[in-house]
Design an enzyme around this catalytic site. Structure first.
Site, PDB file in Angstrom:
ATOM      1  N   ASP A   7      -0.396  -7.187  -2.908  1.00 15.15           N
ATOM      2  CA  ASP A   7       0.948  -6.631  -2.823  1.00 15.15           C
ATOM      3  C   ASP A   7       1.259  -6.011  -4.181  1.00 15.15           C
ATOM      4  O   ASP A   7       1.519  -6.727  -5.156  1.00 15.15           O
ATOM      5  CB  ASP A   7       1.959  -7.724  -2.470  1.00 15.15           C
ATOM      6  CG  ASP A   7       3.379  -7.198  -2.389  1.00 15.15           C
ATOM      7  OD1 ASP A   7       3.605  -6.205  -1.668  1.00 15.15           O
ATOM      8  OD2 ASP A   7       4.271  -7.781  -3.050  1.00 15.15           O
ATOM      9  N   GLU A  67      -0.949  -2.615   1.212  1.00 19.56           N
ATOM     10  CA  GLU A  67       0.071  -1.927   1.984  1.00 19.56           C
ATOM     11  C   GLU A  67      -0.047  -0.427   1.695  1.00 19.56           C
ATOM     12  O   GLU A  67      -0.336  -0.025   0.566  1.00 19.56           O
ATOM     13  CB  GLU A  67       1.447  -2.435   1.537  1.00 19.56           C
ATOM     14  CG  GLU A  67       2.564  -2.061   2.450  1.00 19.56           C
ATOM     15  CD  GLU A  67       3.864  -2.745   2.056  1.00 19.56           C
ATOM     16  OE1 GLU A  67       4.798  -2.012   1.674  1.00 19.56           O
ATOM     17  OE2 GLU A  67       3.929  -3.982   2.112  1.00 19.56           O
ATOM     18  N   ASP A 140       5.903 -12.198  -3.403  1.00 11.12           N
ATOM     19  CA  ASP A 140       4.782 -11.285  -3.648  1.00 11.12           C
ATOM     20  C   ASP A 140       3.468 -11.890  -3.163  1.00 11.12           C
ATOM     21  O   ASP A 140       2.653 -11.210  -2.541  1.00 11.12           O
ATOM     22  CB  ASP A 140       4.699 -10.932  -5.138  1.00 11.12           C
ATOM     23  CG  ASP A 140       5.999 -10.340  -5.654  1.00 11.12           C
ATOM     24  OD1 ASP A 140       6.360  -9.244  -5.200  1.00 11.12           O
ATOM     25  OD2 ASP A 140       6.665 -10.995  -6.476  1.00 11.12           O
TER      26      ASP A 140
END
Length: 163
Positions: A7, A67, A140
């Site tokens: 992340d 992501e 996170d």
């Protein structure tokens, strides 16, 4: 399959390493790479890269997942995040790991079953899917574990379908 989920963030880059058969997942390691906002960006990026390389060396994942790029309202924030993402992609490429990239919608759907899930719902489901005794303190790290779970699940489904 052992997957490293990441992340991206300039102050906190979450990571999560899981072992998975696509249906059952087990946490190997998770946490946050922290940098100081007072340090110049290049120093922060170098720290993130170095710690990711160490994580890859230590845990030997077979794949990595991040992501996809999102559209931020603040252009300056989006650019800094893009720099971190570039460092992450470089570390993954140097390790010759296959990379999965997923939208926030795909990650939340894979983990929670609902693409508009809230952060706390993602954290709860990640904890449940990994059968963790206590809550994941860092959003996170939880997000990074969610990315890893999404990748492991998608790869397993694709293999079952022969794709």
């Amino acid at each position: 399959m052992r997957v490293l989920g990441i992340d991206c963030g300039t102050e906190r880059t979450g990571y999560g390493v899981i072992s998975s058969d696509g249906g059952r997942h087990r946490a190997i390691a998770f946490g946050v790479i922290r940098t100081s906002p007072r340090d110049p960006l290049q120093i922060r990026l170098a720290r993130i890269a170095s710690e990711l390389r160490d994580l890859i060396q230590t845990h030997r994942p077979e794949a990595a997942a991040v992501e996809e790029v999102f559209h931020a309202v603040n252009a300056k924030t989006a650019l800094k995040l893009a720099h971190v993402r570039g460092v992450v992609l470089l570390a993954v490429a140097e390790a010759k790991l296959p990379l999965g990239e997923y939208s926030p919608l795909a990650i939340k759907t894979s983990v929670v079953g609902y693409g508009r899930a809230e952060k706390h719902q993602v954290q709860l489901m990640v904890r449940s899917l990994l059968a963790l005794d206590k809550p994941i303190e860092s959003e996170d790290a939880a997000d990074a574990l969610a990315v890893a779970i999404c990748h492991a699940t998608r790869v397993a489904v694709a293999e079952r379908l022969g794709a």
